[in-house]
Enzyme design. Structure first.
Site, PDB file in Angstrom:
ATOM      1  N   TRP A 128      37.884  54.514  39.396  1.00  0.00           N
ATOM      2  CA  TRP A 128      37.372  53.633  40.450  1.00  0.00           C
ATOM      3  C   TRP A 128      36.581  54.551  41.361  1.00  0.00           C
ATOM      4  CZ3 TRP A 128      37.851  53.259  45.825  1.00  0.00           C
ATOM      5  CH2 TRP A 128      37.396  52.056  46.388  1.00  0.00           C
ATOM      6  N   LYS A 138      43.529  47.573  41.507  1.00  0.00           N
ATOM      7  CA  LYS A 138      44.814  46.965  41.833  1.00  0.00           C
ATOM      8  C   LYS A 138      45.588  47.781  42.853  1.00  0.00           C
ATOM      9  CE  LYS A 138      48.015  43.892  41.171  1.00  0.00           C
ATOM     10  NZ  LYS A 138      47.739  42.607  41.829  1.00  0.00           N
ATOM     11  N   LYS A 176      40.860  35.487  48.375  1.00  0.00           N
ATOM     12  CA  LYS A 176      40.950  35.253  46.925  1.00  0.00           C
ATOM     13  C   LYS A 176      39.576  34.849  46.390  1.00  0.00           C
ATOM     14  CE  LYS A 176      43.925  36.774  45.890  1.00  0.00           C
ATOM     15  NZ  LYS A 176      44.957  37.342  46.695  1.00  0.00           N
ATOM     16  N   CYS A 229      41.882  54.657  40.283  1.00  0.00           N
ATOM     17  CA  CYS A 229      41.857  55.660  39.235  1.00  0.00           C
ATOM     18  C   CYS A 229      43.250  55.786  38.638  1.00  0.00           C
ATOM     19  CB  CYS A 229      41.407  57.037  39.702  1.00  0.00           C
ATOM     20  SG  CYS A 229      39.737  57.088  40.328  1.00  0.00           S
ATOM     21  N   GLU A 233      43.947  34.071  53.327  1.00  0.00           N
ATOM     22  CA  GLU A 233      44.239  34.435  51.937  1.00  0.00           C
ATOM     23  C   GLU A 233      43.349  33.644  50.980  1.00  0.00           C
ATOM     24  OE1 GLU A 233      45.544  36.759  50.532  1.00  0.00           O
ATOM     25  OE2 GLU A 233      46.175  36.131  48.546  1.00  0.00           O
ATOM     26  N   ASN A 280      43.145  61.812  40.364  1.00  0.00           N
ATOM     27  CA  ASN A 280      43.164  60.559  41.119  1.00  0.00           C
ATOM     28  C   ASN A 280      43.434  60.919  42.569  1.00  0.00           C
ATOM     29  OD1 ASN A 280      43.687  57.960  42.158  1.00  0.00           O
ATOM     30  ND2 ASN A 280      45.853  58.173  41.659  1.00  0.00           N
ATOM     31  N   GLY A 281      42.516  60.543  43.451  1.00  0.00           N
ATOM     32  CA  GLY A 281      42.701  60.872  44.864  1.00  0.00           C
ATOM     33  C   GLY A 281      41.365  61.224  45.478  1.00  0.00           C
ATOM     34  N   HIS A 292      33.973  27.720  68.581  1.00  0.00           N
ATOM     35  CA  HIS A 292      33.543  28.833  69.434  1.00  0.00           C
ATOM     36  C   HIS A 292      32.496  29.708  68.746  1.00  0.00           C
ATOM     37  CE1 HIS A 292      36.496  27.732  72.409  1.00  0.00           C
ATOM     38  NE2 HIS A 292      37.419  27.674  71.455  1.00  0.00           N
ATOM     39  N   ARG A 296      43.773  49.866  37.498  1.00  0.00           N
ATOM     40  CA  ARG A 296      43.574  50.761  38.641  1.00  0.00           C
ATOM     41  C   ARG A 296      42.103  51.100  38.873  1.00  0.00           C
ATOM     42  NH1 ARG A 296      48.470  53.393  40.031  1.00  0.00           N
ATOM     43  NH2 ARG A 296      47.329  55.066  41.035  1.00  0.00           N
ATOM     44  N   GLU A 354      37.060  37.844  46.413  1.00  0.00           N
ATOM     45  CA  GLU A 354      37.249  38.986  45.515  1.00  0.00           C
ATOM     46  C   GLU A 354      37.024  38.648  44.044  1.00  0.00           C
ATOM     47  OE1 GLU A 354      41.022  41.034  45.880  1.00  0.00           O
ATOM     48  OE2 GLU A 354      42.142  39.187  45.929  1.00  0.00           O
TER      49      GLU A 354
HETATM   50  C1  AGP Z   1      44.767  41.322  46.789  1.00  0.00           C
HETATM   51  O1  AGP Z   1      44.288  40.223  46.090  1.00  0.00           O
HETATM   52  C2  AGP Z   1      43.787  42.389  46.970  1.00  0.00           C
HETATM   53  N1  AGP Z   1      43.371  42.865  45.690  1.00  0.00           N
HETATM   54  C3  AGP Z   1      44.076  43.482  47.978  1.00  0.00           C
HETATM   55  O2  AGP Z   1      43.716  42.973  49.214  1.00  0.00           O
HETATM   56  C4  AGP Z   1      45.506  44.045  48.103  1.00  0.00           C
HETATM   57  O3  AGP Z   1      46.350  43.074  48.624  1.00  0.00           O
HETATM   58  C5  AGP Z   1      45.501  45.285  49.003  1.00  0.00           C
HETATM   59  O4  AGP Z   1      44.716  46.278  48.416  1.00  0.00           O
HETATM   60  C6  AGP Z   1      46.883  45.812  49.282  1.00  0.00           C
HETATM   61  O5  AGP Z   1      47.553  46.172  48.110  1.00  0.00           O
HETATM   62  P1  AGP Z   1      49.091  46.478  48.113  1.00  0.00           P
HETATM   63  O6  AGP Z   1      49.823  45.209  48.328  1.00  0.00           O
HETATM   64  O7  AGP Z   1      49.383  47.087  46.787  1.00  0.00           O
HETATM   65  O8  AGP Z   1      49.360  47.423  49.245  1.00  0.00           O
END
Ligand code: AGP
Length: 640
Positions: free
Chosen positions: A80, A635, A519, A2, A515, A106-107, A538, A27, A522
Site C-alpha cells: 500500500w 484494511k 461506506k 502493506c 458511517e 511494512n511501516g 446552516h 492490507r 470508500e
Molecule cells: C472502514 O470501512 C474503513 N476502511 C476505515 O475507516 C477503518 O475503520 C479505519 O481505518 C480504522 O480501522 P481499525 O478499526 O482497524 O482501527
C-alpha cells in the site's frame, strides 16, 4: 497496510509466499513482489531471484509461474503505497547495489531522506522512491565492513549487521532480510508494526497477520517491539532491542476464524454483511444471560476487571474511521444509558493535542484490526503521560475494543473486549462495526449497573426492558439483511451515476449517517457527506437540488419529528428523499422508504446501519467496482 511474509525451511518457498500474500492482500494491493534464495550447484553466494509486479497479486503470480523463483528461503510483500507511486520500481523487495541482499518492509522510515542523502554522498545509486530502499544499502554496507574486518559470511553476521543498522532507522517497521551469501538464514525485526513467527516442522513462516499463517501452523510467536530474530531451518534466535537473547513460549492460534472464505457470495463484503445476525447471536449468547426469577444476576455478563471500572468519573474513546463512528454511538450510550461523561477523539488528533488529564478516567482504544498506528500511538502516549503522574487517581486504565485480541492493541492495553466477529476481509468494515456497537452496549450496561443510583442515565427498569429488546436482535437482523439485500439491489441502478449524496441523522443516529456516507465514499467513489440533520440549514442545504439524493435516518424517539421536518426542508429543494424509517403515514414524505422495525431509540443504530451498508454495497457492485479492495485503501492502516 502493506503485508510481509518470509519463509525458511526445506521446501520450495515461492508457493507458500504467494499463498501468504494472498491472505494478506487486504492490507494493500498496489504492487507485490517476492525474493527467493536458491543455492545452485552448491555455489555460494547463492542466487537471489527477485520478481515484482505492479497491481494486484495475480500479476505477480503470473510472473512467478512464467519465470520461476526457486529456493527454500524467501521474502514477500504486498504494498500500500506511502513513499513513491504504485509502480513496479517502487514494489518490494528492494535490493542492495550488488543484488545479493533483499529487504521487504511494512511501516515508514521517517528519516529516510537524510539516510538516502548520506548514502548517495557515498556513491550509492537508488532505484526507487521508497523509504525502504535505504535499508538494503545500509545493511549491505555494514556487512561489507564486517567482512573487510575478517568476519565470514553467515546468518549470524547478517543478524549482527541488521542489529547494528536498526538504531539508525526512525519510525515504525516490520522487516525481513535475506542475503545470497547466507542462504540458510532469514532475519526479521519489528518496531511498532506487527510481525508474527509461525512455527512449522523444520520451517518458519513470518507474517504481518494471522491469516497468512492459518493454513501453515497454529503455533505462533508474536514478536514484541524492538525484537530481532535469526531464523534457520534448525531454529529461532530471538533478541530484544538491547541485543539480549530472549526465550518465550509460543502461543496457539484459536478457532478457524483466521481463514478467509467467500463461500457462495459475490464479495467478502456482502458475505460479512450477511454474517451480522450471527455476530449478534454470539454476543447475546455470551453476554446477555437469561433473566432468572428473583435472582440479582447482572443484566450483562462482561468479563472486565473491577480495577478498570471502579470509581470511574470519565471515559475517553480513541479511534479512526468506522471505529470512530462506533465510538460516537458508544459515547451516546455511555452518557445516556450509564450517565458517565464521555469524549470521543480522532486518534490521529489526540496524540498531538491531548486534553488536560482528568482523574479516574478510562481510555478505550477502538480498532477492529488492533493494528491502526494512530490509535496505538494515541493509547501509548496516554499510558505514558499518566504513568508520569504520582497521584494514583490519574493512573492509566486502558481498555481495547477489537476483533483481534492477539493484535498489538491486545498487548498494549490492560484488558480487551473481543468482539469475536471472525475475520473480516472486505476493506469496508461491516460486521466488525456491529460488533463494536455491541461491545459498547455491554460496556454501557456494565457501567450503568455498577453506578446503580446514578442521577443520570436510564433507570434499572428501563435497562431491563432494553436488554429484553436486545435479545430479539439476531432475528431482527436476519430479516432486515435479507429484505434490504433485495431492496437495495433493486434500487442501486437509480444512483449509479450520482455525484453526491447527503446522509442525515440526529442524536444516536448521527454517527450512522456518518458511517453511511463513509461506506458509500470508500467503495463506490461517490462523494457523500454525513450531517446532523439540524445542521443542514446552516450551510449544506445550498448543495441540494434534484440531482442530490438525501438519505435520512428517521426513527421514532426524541428527534423523530425534528428529523422529518429536516427531511421536508430537503424535499422543498427538490432532493430525492430516501428514508431509513418505519413504514407508515409519518414517513410518506420519502420517495423511497428502507424500512426498519421500531425499537427503543437507543437500540436503533444496530438496525439503521444495515440499509446503509447494503445501499453502498449494491451501488458499488452495480458500478462494477472492486468492492473488497477499493482503490487507495487498506484494511489495516499501520502507518501514521
Ligand atoms: C472502514 O470501512 C474503513 N476502511 C476505515 O475507516 C477503518 O475503520 C479505519 O481505518 C480504522 O480501522 P481499525 O478499526 O482497524 O482501527
Amino acid at each position: 497496510m502493506c503485508g510481509i511474509v518470509a519463509l525458511i525451511g526445506s521446501r520450495e518457498a515461492a508457493p507458500q509466499l504467494l499463498e501468504g500474500l494472498r491472505q494478506l492482500e487486504y492490507r494493500g494491493y498496489d504492487s507485490a513482489g517476492i525474493a527467493t534464495v536458491a543455492v545452485e550447484a552448491g555455489c555460494i553466494p547463492a542466487r537471489l531471484h527477485c520478481l515484482r509486479a505492479e497491481g494486484k497479486l495475480v500479476n505477480l503470480t503470473a510472473r512467478v509461474e512464467a519465470q520461476g523463483a526457486p529456493g527454500l528461503c524467501g521474502i514477500g510483500h504486498t504494498r500500500w503505497a506511502t513513499h513513491g507511486k504504485p509502480e513496479e520500481r517502487n514494489a518490494h523487495p528492494h535490493l542492495d547495489g550488488s543484488g545479493q541482499l533483499a529487504v521487504v518492509q511494512n511501516g515508514i522510515i521517517e528519516n529516510h531522506r537524510v539516510l538516502r542523502e548520506e548514502l548517495q554522498a557515498k556513491g550509492v545509486v537508488f532505484k526507487s522512491d521508497t523509504d525502504t530502499e535505504v535499508i538494503p544499502h545500509l545493511v549491505a554496507r555494514r556487512l561489507a565492513e564486517l567482512q573487510a574486518g575478517g568476519l565470514l559470511a553467515s546468518g549470524s553476521l547478517l543478524l549482527r549487521a541488521v542489529q547494528e543498522v536498526l538504531p539508525l532507522l526512525h519510525g515504525a517497521y516490520a522487516l525481513a532480510v535475506v542475503w545470497a551469501q547466507a542462504p540458510g538464514a532469514l532475519v526479521v525485526a519489528r518496531k511498532a508494526a506487527p510481525l508474527l513467527i509461525g512455527l512449522g516442522e523444520g520451517e518458519f513462516l513470518c507474517a504481518s497477520d494471522t491469516p497468512a499463517l492459518a493454513g501453515f501452523t497454529r503455533t505462533i510467536l508474536p514478536m514484541e517491539d524492538g525484537e530481532v530474530a535469526l531464523l534457520t531451518p534448525l531454529g529461532i534466535e530471538l533478541y530484544d532491542a538491547a541485543g539480549e537473547r530472549v526465550q518465550r513460549t509460543p502461543t496457539l492460534l484459536s478457532g478457524t476464524e483466521h481463514v478467509a472464505d467467500k463461500r457462495s457470495f459475490r464479495h467478502f463484503m456482502l458475505k460479512e454483511i450477511h454474517e451480522q445476525p450471527e455476530t449478534a447471536a454470539l454476543w447475546v449468547a455470551r453476554h446477555l444471560p437469561e433473566p432468572t426469577v428473583g435472582a440479582a444476576a447482572p443484566l450483562v455478563a462482561l468479563p472486565l476487571d473491577a480495577g478498570l471500572l471502579d470509581g470511574l468519573e470519565r471515559v475517553q474513546l480513541l479511534a479512526c474511521g468506522t471505529s470512530r463512528h462506533a465510538a460516537q454511538v458508544g459515547a451516546y450510550l455511555l452518557e445516556q444509558l450509564a450517565g458517565i461523561p464521555t469524549d470521543v477523539f480522532y486518534a490521529s488528533e489526540f496524540r498531538y493535542a491531548p486534553p488536560p488529564l482528568s482523574a479516574h478516567t478510562l481510555t478505550v482504544g477502538v480498532t477492529q484490526s488492533g493494528e491502526t498506528a494512530d490509535t496505538l500511538a494515541a493509547l501509548a502516549m496516554e499510558q505514558e503521560r499518566r504513568r508520569q503522574v504520582a497521584d494514583p487517581a490519574y493512573a492509566p486504565r486502558l481498555l481495547g475494543i477489537t476483533n483481534r485480541a492477539e493484535s498489538s492493541l491486545g498487548r498494549l492495553v490492560d484488558q480487551v473486549l473481543d468482539i469475536g466477529a471472525g475475520i473480516e476481509v472486505g476493506v469496508a468494515a461491516t460486521k466488525t462495526f456491529l460488533g463494536q456497537l455491541l461491545a459498547f452496549y455491554g460496556l454501557a450496561f456494565a457501567l450503568a449497573e455498577r453506578r446503580g443510583g446514578s442521577i443520570n442515565g436510564r433507570s434499572p427498569e428501563q435497562r431491563r426492558a432494553l436488554a429484553q429488546q436486545l435479545r430479539q436482535l439476531p432475528q431482527q437482523l436476519r430479516a432486515l439483511v435479507d429484505d434490504h439485500d433485495r431492496r437495495c439491489e433493486a434500487l442501486a441502478h437509480r444512483f449509479a451515476e450520482t455525484q453526491d449524496v447527503i446522509f442525515l441523522g440526529r442524536g444516536i443516529n448521527y454517527p450512522i449517517a456518518l458511517e453511511g456516507a463513509l461506506k458509500l465514499k470508500e467503495i463506490s467513489y461517490i462523494h457523500a457527506e454525513g450531517y446532523p440533520a439540524g445542521e443542514m440549514k446552516h450551510g449544506p442545504i445550498a448543495l441540494l437540488d434534484a440531482q442530490v439524493p438525501v438519505v435520512s435516518i428517521a426513527v421514532p424517539g426524541t428527534v423523530f419529528d425534528k428529523v422529518l421536518s429536516n427531511a421536508q426542508e430537503a424535499k422543498a429543494r427538490d432532493a430525492q428523499l430516501i428514508g431509513v424509517a418505519p413504514e407508515g403515514p409519518d414517513t410518506e414524505l420519502f420517495d423511497v422508504v428502507l424500512p426498519v422495525p421500531e425499537v427503543d431509540e437507543l437500540l436503533s443504530p444496530l438496525l439503521t446501519v444495515i440499509p446503509m451498508q447494503l445501499l453502498s454495497y449494491h451501488i458499488a457492485a452495480h458500478r462494477g467496482l472492486d468492492v473488497d479492495q477499493p482503490r487507495n485503501l487498506a484494511k489495516s492502516v499501520t502507518v501514521e
